[in-house]
Design a protein around this motif. Structure first.
Motif, PDB file in Angstrom:
ATOM      1  N   LEU A 120     -20.808  19.191   1.005  1.00 47.70           N
ATOM      2  CA  LEU A 120     -20.357  19.786   2.687  1.00 47.70           C
ATOM      3  C   LEU A 120     -20.062  18.915   3.632  1.00 47.70           C
ATOM      4  O   LEU A 120     -19.512  17.913   4.557  1.00 47.70           O
ATOM      5  N   GLY A 121     -20.830  17.642   3.303  1.00 48.95           N
ATOM      6  CA  GLY A 121     -20.740  16.055   4.058  1.00 48.95           C
ATOM      7  C   GLY A 121     -19.442  14.854   4.055  1.00 48.95           C
ATOM      8  O   GLY A 121     -18.683  14.521   4.829  1.00 48.95           O
ATOM      9  N   TRP A 122     -18.978  14.969   2.473  1.00 50.15           N
ATOM     10  CA  TRP A 122     -17.833  14.163   2.350  1.00 50.15           C
ATOM     11  C   TRP A 122     -16.810  15.762   2.942  1.00 50.15           C
ATOM     12  O   TRP A 122     -16.168  15.077   3.574  1.00 50.15           O
ATOM     13  N   LEU A 123     -16.405  16.221   3.394  1.00 54.23           N
ATOM     14  CA  LEU A 123     -15.503  17.115   3.782  1.00 54.23           C
ATOM     15  C   LEU A 123     -15.279  17.249   4.924  1.00 54.23           C
ATOM     16  O   LEU A 123     -14.264  16.912   5.756  1.00 54.23           O
ATOM     17  N   VAL A 124     -16.734  16.848   5.142  1.00 49.37           N
ATOM     18  CA  VAL A 124     -16.583  16.531   6.981  1.00 49.37           C
ATOM     19  C   VAL A 124     -15.892  15.571   7.376  1.00 49.37           C
ATOM     20  O   VAL A 124     -14.985  15.608   7.842  1.00 49.37           O
ATOM     21  N   VAL A 125     -16.525  14.130   7.155  1.00 44.27           N
ATOM     22  CA  VAL A 125     -15.583  13.292   7.058  1.00 44.27           C
ATOM     23  C   VAL A 125     -14.366  13.185   6.474  1.00 44.27           C
ATOM     24  O   VAL A 125     -14.081  12.557   7.230  1.00 44.27           O
ATOM     25  N   ARG A 126     -14.362  13.913   5.657  1.00 46.34           N
ATOM     26  CA  ARG A 126     -12.409  13.587   5.451  1.00 46.34           C
ATOM     27  C   ARG A 126     -11.946  14.676   6.556  1.00 46.34           C
ATOM     28  O   ARG A 126     -10.479  14.338   6.685  1.00 46.34           O
ATOM     29  N   SER A 127     -12.442  15.483   6.436  1.00 48.35           N
ATOM     30  CA  SER A 127     -11.951  16.323   8.147  1.00 48.35           C
ATOM     31  C   SER A 127     -11.591  15.557   9.292  1.00 48.35           C
ATOM     32  O   SER A 127     -10.611  15.867  10.155  1.00 48.35           O
ATOM     33  N   LEU A 128     -12.792  14.958   9.291  1.00 49.05           N
ATOM     34  CA  LEU A 128     -13.079  14.099  11.023  1.00 49.05           C
ATOM     35  C   LEU A 128     -12.009  13.048  10.182  1.00 49.05           C
ATOM     36  O   LEU A 128     -11.092  12.465  11.472  1.00 49.05           O
ATOM     37  N   ARG A 129     -11.030  11.881   9.348  1.00 53.41           N
ATOM     38  CA  ARG A 129     -10.237  11.608   9.205  1.00 53.41           C
ATOM     39  C   ARG A 129      -9.149  11.660   9.592  1.00 53.41           C
ATOM     40  O   ARG A 129      -8.235  11.155   9.549  1.00 53.41           O
ATOM     41  N   ARG A 130      -8.797  13.131   8.783  1.00 51.55           N
ATOM     42  CA  ARG A 130      -7.621  13.893   9.176  1.00 51.55           C
ATOM     43  C   ARG A 130      -7.409  14.012   9.854  1.00 51.55           C
ATOM     44  O   ARG A 130      -6.167  14.053  11.056  1.00 51.55           O
ATOM     45  N   ALA A 131      -8.402  14.079  11.012  1.00 57.06           N
ATOM     46  CA  ALA A 131      -8.179  15.217  12.834  1.00 57.06           C
ATOM     47  C   ALA A 131      -7.974  13.536  13.352  1.00 57.06           C
ATOM     48  O   ALA A 131      -7.115  13.940  14.364  1.00 57.06           O
ATOM     49  N   LEU A 132      -8.089  12.673  12.486  1.00 59.27           N
ATOM     50  CA  LEU A 132      -7.646  11.497  13.696  1.00 59.27           C
ATOM     51  C   LEU A 132      -7.045  10.542  12.916  1.00 59.27           C
ATOM     52  O   LEU A 132      -6.389   9.068  13.348  1.00 59.27           O
ATOM     53  N   ASN A 133      -6.656  10.991  11.677  1.00 60.86           N
ATOM     54  CA  ASN A 133      -5.046  10.484  11.403  1.00 60.86           C
ATOM     55  C   ASN A 133      -5.538   9.233  10.572  1.00 60.86           C
ATOM     56  O   ASN A 133      -4.798   8.012  10.709  1.00 60.86           O
ATOM     57  N   LEU A 134      -6.779   8.863   9.997  1.00 56.50           N
ATOM     58  CA  LEU A 134      -7.043   7.702   9.438  1.00 56.50           C
ATOM     59  C   LEU A 134      -6.855   8.020   7.768  1.00 56.50           C
ATOM     60  O   LEU A 134      -7.077   9.354   7.997  1.00 56.50           O
ATOM     61  N   PRO A 135      -7.094   6.778   7.276  1.00 55.96           N
ATOM     62  CA  PRO A 135      -6.805   6.720   5.761  1.00 55.96           C
ATOM     63  C   PRO A 135      -7.771   8.065   4.889  1.00 55.96           C
ATOM     64  O   PRO A 135      -8.333   8.111   5.430  1.00 55.96           O
ATOM     65  N   GLN A 136      -6.698   8.471   3.927  1.00 55.60           N
ATOM     66  CA  GLN A 136      -7.151   9.860   3.397  1.00 55.60           C
ATOM     67  C   GLN A 136      -7.938   9.140   2.310  1.00 55.60           C
ATOM     68  O   GLN A 136      -7.670   9.915   0.917  1.00 55.60           O
ATOM     69  N   LYS A 137      -8.885   7.614   1.880  1.00 55.34           N
ATOM     70  CA  LYS A 137      -9.165   7.137   0.746  1.00 55.34           C
ATOM     71  C   LYS A 137     -10.461   8.908   0.648  1.00 55.34           C
ATOM     72  O   LYS A 137     -11.157   9.151   1.308  1.00 55.34           O
ATOM     73  N   LEU A 138     -10.471   9.386  -1.216  1.00 56.90           N
ATOM     74  CA  LEU A 138     -11.178   9.842  -1.779  1.00 56.90           C
ATOM     75  C   LEU A 138     -12.469  10.029  -0.696  1.00 56.90           C
ATOM     76  O   LEU A 138     -13.121  10.397  -0.477  1.00 56.90           O
TER      77      LEU A 138
END
Length: 138
Positions: A120-138
């Motif tokens: 879930l922590g990984w998903l939260v960080v990936r979601s934040l990155r996606r919402a802010l248009n940041l690179p989506q490295k795994l």
């Protein structure tokens, strides 16, 4: 290729997320009317998420998957460390901070909660990155 710049908005989003996870974690651990085993499990999930958010707050260019794996391994090591009852560890565990970070009793049932919390922590960080248009490295 240089690493991308991580904006102040990303760090603010991480801080806000921590600001939600910490009180929620304390509530489910200590005040929720649910059964004790569920309070412990949900508290452990929140604990994992918090440490992942803090990790990426401090090292924002790290891949979220690395943060999740590192935190999972560290918390598993801390769980096993609870089997060691050295006097100095017992003294540390007698404090609130020591109890929150080190824990005080080993339980195999914490490991599944650590897996869920890391995911879930990984998903939260990936979601934040996606919402802010940041690179989506795994």
């Amino acid at each position: 290729m240089p690493l991308p710049h991580f904006s102040w908005r990303y760090r603010i989003a991480l801080l806000l997320s921590m600001g939600v996870v910490v009180p929620l974690g304390f509530w489910v651990r200590f005040y929720s009317p649910a059964p004790e085993w569920l309070n412990d499990a949900l508290g452990s999930v929140a604990y994992e998420i918090f440490w992942i958010l803090l990790f990426v707050f401090l090292l924002p260019k790290r891949a979220p998957i690395r943060a999740a794996i590192a935190i999972f391994l560290i918390t598993c090591a801390l769980e096993v460390l609870q089997l060691w009852q050295a006097p100095w560890l017992q003294a540390a565990r007698a404090t609130l901070a020591g109890r929150l970070v080190l824990g005080n009793t080993f339980s195999w049932s914490d490991f599944p909660a650590y897996i869920v919390g890391s995911a879930l922590g990984w998903l939260v960080v990936r979601s934040l990155r996606r919402a802010l248009n940041l690179p989506q490295k795994l």
